[in-house]
Design an enzyme around this catalytic site. Structure first.
Site, short mmCIF file in Angstrom:
data_model
loop_
_atom_site.label_atom_id
_atom_site.label_comp_id
_atom_site.label_asym_id
_atom_site.label_seq_id
_atom_site.Cartn_x
_atom_site.Cartn_y
_atom_site.Cartn_z
N THR A 15 3.78 3.37 44.33
CA THR A 15 4.45 3.89 43.23
C THR A 15 4.81 5.69 43.48
O THR A 15 3.63 6.33 43.52
CB THR A 15 3.68 3.67 41.91
OG1 THR A 15 3.42 2.49 41.73
CG2 THR A 15 4.37 4.34 40.68
N ARG A 25 -3.60 1.15 48.29
CA ARG A 25 -2.24 1.59 48.48
C ARG A 25 -1.17 1.77 47.27
O ARG A 25 -0.17 2.25 47.37
CB ARG A 25 -1.42 0.56 49.59
CG ARG A 25 -2.24 0.44 50.99
CD ARG A 25 -1.15 0.02 51.94
NE ARG A 25 -0.80 -1.38 51.68
CZ ARG A 25 0.13 -2.09 52.22
NH1 ARG A 25 0.62 -1.57 53.43
NH2 ARG A 25 0.60 -3.32 52.08
N ASP A 26 -1.88 1.46 46.10
CA ASP A 26 -1.27 1.73 44.69
C ASP A 26 -2.09 2.23 43.79
O ASP A 26 -1.93 1.49 42.58
CB ASP A 26 -0.49 0.42 44.57
CG ASP A 26 0.82 0.69 43.55
OD1 ASP A 26 1.05 1.94 43.32
OD2 ASP A 26 1.08 -0.40 42.74
N ILE A 27 -2.78 3.09 43.81
CA ILE A 27 -3.72 3.59 42.69
C ILE A 27 -2.86 4.55 41.85
O ILE A 27 -2.23 5.45 42.31
CB ILE A 27 -4.99 4.49 43.41
CG1 ILE A 27 -5.75 3.46 44.27
CG2 ILE A 27 -5.67 5.10 42.48
CD1 ILE A 27 -6.88 4.31 44.81
#
Length: 274
Positions: free
Chosen positions: A177, A135-137
């Site tokens: 992000t 969920r935040d690569i």
């Protein structure tokens, strides 16, 4: 990333029971310090949900991959009068992709192909572990072991969630992000496995081209405007990438989730049996 630590290095070293701790960087919730061959993330904000710490620990304990950072242990320390969670990871020498982008150091076509294969393998291994979604690569969450583009290591599972866990996020609500979030995340919908794939595609394209595939860094976008930029399609890829690699990178950043396929199907498109 924060440019200065929240706490005095001497105080951190004392709390960790060592003589010296090197500040590596900070994020929204915590600072990361190097102590020997370990990177220790200390949660610095008050009220950080213990469930999120447990989620990161559980996410990393479920996966065994050379492309996903290894967690050594989870602990608590007393730092300047407050009890803080501390996660002890392997230290991955070599910097991260964000640092390379900022230094205008781009991978060759061959290195880009290997980077993409490594990141897809990391995501495949993560998704296979109880359906865990990162969920935040993003570039700052991808280390390069020994500085090699061919050896990416996925970091920071603080926002990860498995298919069997109850979400800590209230929807609609954006998680991640923004420059690397999928259009469904930008719309406040739940992140799926395809959302991680979108982030992989954006990250690799940004590293290879040296510019973000959708957004002008001098401009600010609302979430709705960002979605429209994704709908309009990415900037063309420069240079001479093999056709099948370019095809994978185009599919990964599709607006429609079903067009992105899976990590395994994209590895096969690259000619890699997964």
């Amino acid at each position: 990333m924060l440019s200065a630590p929240r706490h005095d290095p001497a105080a951190v070293a004392a709390a960790l029971g060592v003589t010296d701790a090197l500040f590596l960087g900070g994020g929204t919730f915590g600072d990361t310090w190097r102590v020997g061959d370990q990177a220790i993330k200390v949660i610095c904000v008050d009220g950080y949900p213990p469930e999120r710490v447990a989620r990161e620990v559980n996410g990393l304990s479920r996966v065994n991959s050379q492309y996903v950072v290894r967690l050594h242990k989870a602990d608590k320390i007393v730092l300047e009068g407050s009890v803080r969670p501390a996660l002890y990871f392997e230290y991955v020498e070599g910097g991260d992709i964000q640092d390379r982008i900022e230094r205008a150091q781009r991978p060759t076509p061959a290195e880009t192909e290997a980077l993409l294969a490594g990141m897809l393998t990391a995501v495949r291994d993560l998704h296979a572990a109880d359906g865990t979604i990162h969920r935040d690569i993003k570039p700052a969450n991808i280390a390069l072991r020994n500085g090699n583009w061919e050896a990416p290591v996925l970091l920071d599972l603080g926002l990860a969630k498995s298919a069997t866990e109850t979400t800590l996020t209230l929807y609609p609500g954006a998680v991640g992000t923004p420059p690397y979030m999928s259009p469904e995340q930008l719309k406040g919908k739940r992140a799926r496995k395809a959302s991680d794939l979108f982030s992989v595609g954006v990250t690799v394209r940004h590293a290879y081209a040296g510019v973000h595939p959708f957004y002008d860094p001098t401009l600010d976008y609302t979430y709705d405007e960002a979605v429209e930029r994704v709908k309009a399609g990415p900037l063309p890829l420069p240079g001479e990438l093999p056709e099948n690699i370019q095809n994978v990178l185009d599919l990964l950043v599709s607006e429609a989730q079903f067009e992105r396929g899976s990590a395994t199907s994209n590895l096969r498109r690259m000619g890699i049996e997964a």
